[in-house]
Motif scaffolding. Structure first.
Motif, short mmCIF file in Angstrom:
data_model
loop_
_atom_site.label_atom_id
_atom_site.label_comp_id
_atom_site.label_asym_id
_atom_site.label_seq_id
_atom_site.Cartn_x
_atom_site.Cartn_y
_atom_site.Cartn_z
N LEU A 38 6.91 5.03 1.01
CA LEU A 38 6.12 6.21 0.63
C LEU A 38 6.59 6.85 -0.66
O LEU A 38 6.04 7.87 -1.09
N ALA A 61 9.80 15.79 -1.40
CA ALA A 61 9.63 14.78 -0.36
C ALA A 61 8.78 15.31 0.78
O ALA A 61 7.91 14.60 1.32
N ARG A 75 5.03 15.33 -0.21
CA ARG A 75 4.41 14.01 -0.15
C ARG A 75 4.21 13.57 1.30
O ARG A 75 3.15 13.03 1.65
N LEU A 76 5.19 13.83 2.14
CA LEU A 76 5.07 13.44 3.54
C LEU A 76 3.97 14.22 4.23
O LEU A 76 3.20 13.67 5.03
N ASP A 77 3.85 15.51 3.90
CA ASP A 77 2.80 16.34 4.48
C ASP A 77 1.41 15.82 4.09
O ASP A 77 0.46 15.87 4.88
N ALA A 114 1.11 11.82 5.95
CA ALA A 114 1.11 11.66 7.40
C ALA A 114 -0.26 12.07 7.96
O ALA A 114 -0.81 13.09 7.58
N LEU A 164 9.20 8.59 -1.32
CA LEU A 164 9.75 9.94 -1.15
C LEU A 164 11.03 10.04 -1.96
O LEU A 164 11.89 9.15 -1.88
#
Length: 228
Positions: free
Chosen positions: A8, A27, A30-32, A35, A10
């Protein structure tokens, strides 16, 4: 050691790094975004006029302005546009189409049509129409070699000039509903026995009792499509 995670991308916090919170927050952002990935649409070639933080779109080919050069990427708005390059296996739900896509490493494809050797998918597409004249032919098309199932309609704004209307196709103008109400909020679900279509076939809204002088309707076309 890489500065980002391999899948991903991150960002990773380096040893003895100052302001670790900046990297950590990046990070998380980006994850938010990635996902349970869902986007508004995938047909825009330019950013919407009034985005809000968290808005996501798949950038269409031929994009211009801030989106130029990012076709196929996920555009995320967060005090400005940032772009997330997809990889093979990524999935995204497209709210405007009610379908889920999967990325094959090169392009986004319909999840149900992405199986080796072909596939079958249930599709639903919608359009809103302003009414004028004896009839309005829509951009909604039952595709060649598809199985037509139903067309749902809703009167959004009072229809004027006509006393009722029909939803169908050329030569069968009431195929998906006849004598439909001109009153705002009126609805109909025009179900037909599953029928194969052997040419791209546009839908048509036809006036009854006079020509359309105003009004607005929404149509939703449901069909089965097959992919080689």
């Amino acid at each position: 050691m890489s500065e980002t995670t391999p899948l991903l991308a991150l960002p990773l916090i380096a040893a003895a790094q100052a302001q670790k919170h900046v990297t950590h927050n990046e990070a998380l952002l980006r994850l938010d975004a990635l996902a349970q990935l869902g986007v508004h649409d995938r047909t825009r070639t330019a950013p919407p006029a009034d985005p809000v933080p968290g808005d996501r779109h798949i950038v269409a080919a031929g994009a211009t302005g801030d989106w130029a050069g990012h076709a196929g990427e996920v555009a995320l708005f967060d005090a400005g546009w940032r772009f997330l390059a997809p990889g093979a296996g990524w999935r995204a739900h497209v709210a405007a189409e009610g379908r889920t896509l999967i990325h094959d490493g090169t392009n986004w494809r319909d999840l149900l049509a992405a199986t080796p050797g072909g596939g079958v998918r249930l599709a639903a597409e919608e359009e809103e129409l302003d009414l004028a004249g004896a009839f309005v032919e829509t951009e909604l098309v039952i595709p060649n070699r598809a199985i037509g199932l139903a067309v749902a309609s809703r009167t959004l704004a009072a229809v004027t000039g006509a006393t009722a209307y029909e939803v169908g196709i050329a030569g069968e103008t009431s195929k998906f509903g006849g004598l439909l109400s001109v009153v705002p909020g009126a609805t109909n679900i025009g179900v037909i026995g599953p029928q194969a279509f052997y040419a791209d076939t546009p839908l048509r809204v036809t006036a009854l009792g006079g020509a359309f002088t105003g009004g607005r309707v929404r149509l939703v076309l449901s069909y089965l499509a097959f992919d080689i």
